[in-house]
Design an enzyme around this catalytic site. Sequence first.
Site, PDB file in Angstrom:
ATOM      1  N   ASP A  43       0.823  -1.213   0.000  1.00 37.44           N
ATOM      2  CA  ASP A  43       0.000   0.000   0.000  1.00 37.44           C
ATOM      3  C   ASP A  43       0.856   1.261   0.000  1.00 37.44           C
ATOM      4  O   ASP A  43       2.046   1.229   0.308  1.00 37.44           O
ATOM      5  CB  ASP A  43      -0.886   0.034   1.247  1.00 37.44           C
ATOM      6  N   HIS A 189       3.973  -2.212   2.939  1.00 39.57           N
ATOM      7  CA  HIS A 189       3.865  -0.832   2.471  1.00 39.57           C
ATOM      8  C   HIS A 189       5.119  -0.380   1.731  1.00 39.57           C
ATOM      9  O   HIS A 189       6.221  -0.868   2.000  1.00 39.57           O
ATOM     10  CB  HIS A 189       3.622   0.110   3.662  1.00 39.57           C
TER      11      HIS A 189
END
Length: 231
Positions: A43, A189
């Site tokens: 993400d 991430h």
Amino acid sequence: MKKNFKLFSLLTIVFTIFSDSFANEKIYFHGDSQSKKIALTFDDGPNDSSLPKILDLLKEEKIKASFFFIGKNILSNKEEVKRTYDEGHLVLNHSYTHSNFNTASQETITSEIKEANNAINNILGITPTLYRPPYGIITENEKIVVKNLEMNIVLWNVDGEDWNIKRSVDYVIRTQEKETKNGSIILMHTQPNKDTSYEALKKLIPYYRNQGYEFVKLDELLEIEPYETLK
């Protein structure tokens, strides 16, 4: 990207426990538990700092992954978006501004998702059908909007908390090793100037392989189309 750490951790636990209750909502937390496949998902990109390092590592290890990009970051990182897609990874929707949509209207959420898709389409010529809500928080309005847009929500069942500045690389590794099982969707991430995911991944990849796991993209793990098809 700053997050409410306690809320985020609690939501991860709640989603894992109650994932079956969303079976008819087109919300995915994991794939087939009978299959030895797992999906790495990232993400908060794109950026020109941590993302290229992770892409280099995945290319070296011959692994394909799935990236949920924030729309507002795309215009200033076009080459990173192109590289991600050209190297065989999925480029997917993580909203346009990564805002908290708790009180957002359907109109606002629709605009956020469409703007992010448009930013991706303008560069790659494809339109994602997989969406990950900011902070993993799903509102009733989001569910309605996603259904109207004929998209799917993809969350996760493994979170090593690499986004948390209080977590060490070793913590991320230990947590992911403990939580990962057949069919897992793993949350990581690509945050600017933060290499926790990269450092953890260097040790996690050989661990997962030694456990017999196969790395696949979300479309294979969930058996769904990741992009709009011509009708």
